[in-house]
Write an enzyme that holds these catalytic residues in place. Sequence first.
Site, PDB file in Angstrom:
ATOM      1  N   GLY A 137       6.722  54.488   9.354  1.00  0.00           N
ATOM      2  CA  GLY A 137       6.980  54.832  10.578  1.00  0.00           C
ATOM      3  C   GLY A 137       5.994  54.077  11.701  1.00  0.00           C
ATOM      4  N   PHE A 139       3.596  55.638  13.173  1.00  0.00           N
ATOM      5  CA  PHE A 139       2.067  56.123  13.045  1.00  0.00           C
ATOM      6  C   PHE A 139       1.664  56.238  11.453  1.00  0.00           C
ATOM      7  CE2 PHE A 139       3.769  57.391  17.176  1.00  0.00           C
ATOM      8  CZ  PHE A 139       3.266  56.366  17.934  1.00  0.00           C
ATOM      9  N   ASP A 256      12.422  65.209  18.234  1.00  0.00           N
ATOM     10  CA  ASP A 256      13.020  64.059  17.770  1.00  0.00           C
ATOM     11  C   ASP A 256      14.009  64.339  16.599  1.00  0.00           C
ATOM     12  OD1 ASP A 256      12.749  61.243  17.550  1.00  0.00           O
ATOM     13  OD2 ASP A 256      11.254  61.021  15.954  1.00  0.00           O
TER      14      ASP A 256
END
Length: 581
Positions: A137, A139, A256
């Site tokens: 992803g 981070f 999210d």
Amino acid sequence: MGLCHGKSTDHLPPQPQNPVIPVENDSTTSNSLSTNKTSNIPFYSPSPLRSFFKNSPANSANPSVNSTPLRFLKRPFPPPSPAKHIKSLLARRHGSVKPNEASIPEGYEVVVGLDKNFGYSKQFIAHYELGEEVGRGHFGYTCLAKGKKGNLKGLDVAVKVIPKSKMTTAIAIEDVRREVKILRGLTVHKNLVQFHDSYEDDDNVYLVMELCKGGELLDRILARGGKYSEEDAKEVMVQILSVVAFCHLQGVVHRDLKPENFLYLSKDTNSPLKAIDFGLSDYVKPDERLNDIVGSAYYVAPEVLHRSYGTEADMWSIGVIAYILLCGSRPFWSRTETGIFRAVLKADPSFDEGPWPNLSPDALDFVKRLLNKDYRRRLTAAQALSHPWLAGHPDIKVPMDMIIYRQVKAYICSSSLRRSALGALAKTLTLSQLAYVREQYNLLGPNKSGYITMQNFKTALMKNVTEAMKDSRVTEYANLVSSLQHRKMDFEEFCAAAISVHQLEGIQMWEEHARSAYELFEKDGNRPIRIEELASELGLSTSVPVHVVLQDWIRHSDGKLSFLGFVRLVHGVSSRAFPKA
């Protein structure tokens, strides 16, 4: 695994105007917005200035929890353009902005000499053998691992690895710390990925979690060609709503929600669905608003772009997922993030083309009430579980709904005139609407005589308490509600107290509700009232501007409340509705 963010979609072919494949693509192109349709849905766009900072004087009545550090800015910035990329915001949030990259000012300045010691165990290598990478992803990345000792010896797990080199701001460090606290506090729910432990070394933070081998919900959507039957869509919705209702009760907003962030435990057809990736989650109390713009473009709620939102933003995202499941395309589509944001703010999702005309009216109503641009009219997760479309599903267990606490608090603090008006409106509720209210009333544990006291509100909530609820300070809010001075309440009064006028406005029968309620109010509750008395009832001054506005609320023939006055009264009153002297 998708434990961090959605996987790359570079291998997918370009999508048509009304795409069947609901895939998140981080890249942007120069194409313009694909729809210019203007929304006919009236919606409230709250000013971001009042709640721009969590601990601003404007919000001093309900200070923020100790989650995201306070941003100190040199001056209050104007509302940002929704066209600014969420991707850029997230990059700036974690200190990885490139020179001259355009982004919204957030105060995420890179800090030198940050303390990156989290206090987690440093024995990761001793306890786990790290395997191959299975997901990446923005981070961090996710790897397979096998336990070497302890309770998980010999078992496969998933490990989210977050490099400390990417933590270049205080905000980024706090995000990781908060994700661990939230996962640790919420891990009791069956539809939430189980969290085992957290570790760190000089280079990384390691989050050890349950291994889900069934793939993403997105994968199954793609495998089906994008369309689910209503029954199959219900199976997915019940599981998503169940875990989200649990999170919201604990004071956690995910921020999210998307098909990539739900994994199946196994490849089995009936495998349970698990919510993952709480890296952008935050704590929020029922009367608090957040202001960070985070999330994924196709699923972001309008109020997030206006920088003033709460748990209702998750419900919008669930509405987008429900739309995709039932028709196979996104409700808002453009080839650029700028275009997506314009569509989210201005465009109406299409319900005219197939398969919508062939779906049940309840399914259509369910999706529309989640995709209402006015967040106040949107269903909560508990209400969505009580919706007629899901009625009769064997796995539904409706939890306590924090909106009830908020509504009851407002009711008790209202004038006697408004309480009387709400009582009349409550008598117009339909059987399906009463079913939800009855469920909530029963969860409060009425005594044998059918009454509850304010103490019931605290007692009922404490049955569901977790560490996350304490961290979000929802327990403090429950204490506040339970301490309000009010006599015992029967079910009839509870209906009046728990009713959400804004949500009633979101249904087609609102006009009938209001007219019928006004007729009842005329018989039992309406009375002659002077403007000065009405202003006093509402807790307003008797200044000339207020006096002028309230004239329309009173019928000149007999001095009683007019229909307009009744409707405005049940909504409650805010000083913002009146011009200043």
